[in-house]
Design a protein around this motif. Structure first.
Motif: not given
Length: 287
Positions: A13-22, A54-60
């Motif tokens: 998920v962190a690399q694709t920033l997408s639950f669907t793609q992961a 609309h988006s997925v981003e990593l938190t700190e």
């Protein structure tokens, strides 16, 4: 205790920033991916992703977990190999696109060689289009390269946008053809750049052609023109072309791992290297 399956899902998920793609990468249902992330967040007591419709981003905290997850999985794989007595052998023909010349891919390959000293790793650096052709012809066992988003070949490492880049001092004359710095055919970014300009009705000319990324960078730094490049791989010394230049949108691009048809030791070694690249995929680009 951190569950390795949850850590692998987190990295995907962190690399694709997408639950669907992961989910597609891992062969899981999207609900299972969400469950893994939720359980990992419960274990850490921290939110690892900020997400909306609309988006997925990593938190700190998610950024911090990246390093921990990679190291935990690396040690996990080393322990598994040690106690099962598994030693990879054979010749592995690996192809990487020119895009990765200036990334941390050499560090990943060095670690793989250290962990698997009996694998004869043969590296080919070429254009993505050429690598896909050689893979299809059975001349490579594993390829890390670009593809168009509509292309289904390969396993997604990460998804990115293409942007126009050039020297900071470069100024484009709107009344003259756009000077282009491009790879030769069958370069994927070359094709997308020409398609975008032609769809806009914008005149262009080829200012520099090179099969080497270093050659393209040198031409761009010299102010010879602009080039289409991945947003996450912009080389030092170059910047995005300002919007006032009115260049057309270039669209999106995928970076993927694709396997060749060969079976046996080469296939096993290719799967191991692919796993190492996927585990460290976020180290290959800058957000």
């Amino acid at each position: 205790m951190y569950d390795p399956s949850q850590l692998r899902t987190f990295l995907a998920v962190a690399q694709t920033l997408s639950f669907t793609q992961a989910a597609r990468r891992l062969g899981l249902r999207q609900s299972t991916v969400s469950q893994h992330v939720r359980r990992l967040e419960d274990t850490t007591g921290r939110q690892l992703f900020s997400r909306d419709t609309h988006s997925v981003e990593l938190t700190e905290d998610g950024e911090a977990m990246l390093g921990f997850a990679r190291r935990i999985l690396e040690v996990h794989e080393q322990a598994t190999a040690f106690f099962t007595g598994t030693r990879l052998r054979g010749r592995l023909r690996f192809g990487a696109s020119e895009d990765f010349v200036l990334t941390r891919l050499p560090e990943i390959l060095e670690a793989f060689r250290y962990d698997h000293p009996e694998v004869d790793l043969e590296l080919t650096v070429e254009l993505s289009g050429t690598l896909h052709e050689r893979l299809a012809a059975g001349r490579l066992d594993l390829v890390l390269a670009k593809r168009r988003p509509e292309d289904r070949r390969g396993e997604l490492v990460w998804h990115d946008r293409l942007v126009w880049i050039g020297a900071e001092r470069l100024r484009l004359d709107p009344d003259r053809p756009v000077p282009l710095i491009v790879y030769p055919p069958p370069g994927i970014t070359r094709a997308l750049a020409l398609e975008a300009l032609e769809s806009q009705g914008r005149a262009w000319r080829i200012a520099c052609t090179s099969g080497s990324l270093n050659g393209l960078i040198a031409a761009a730094r010299a102010g010879l023109g602009v080039m289409a490049h991945s947003r996450g791989l912009v080389p030092p010394g170059l910047v995005r072309v300002p919007e006032r230049a009115a260049l057309p949108e270039l669209g999106e691009i995928d970076f993927v791992l694709a396997h060749g048809p060969r079976q046996g030791p080469a296939r096993t070694a290719a799967q191991a290297l692919a796993g190492a690249i996927l585990a460290a995929g976020d180290r290959l680009h800058r957000r």
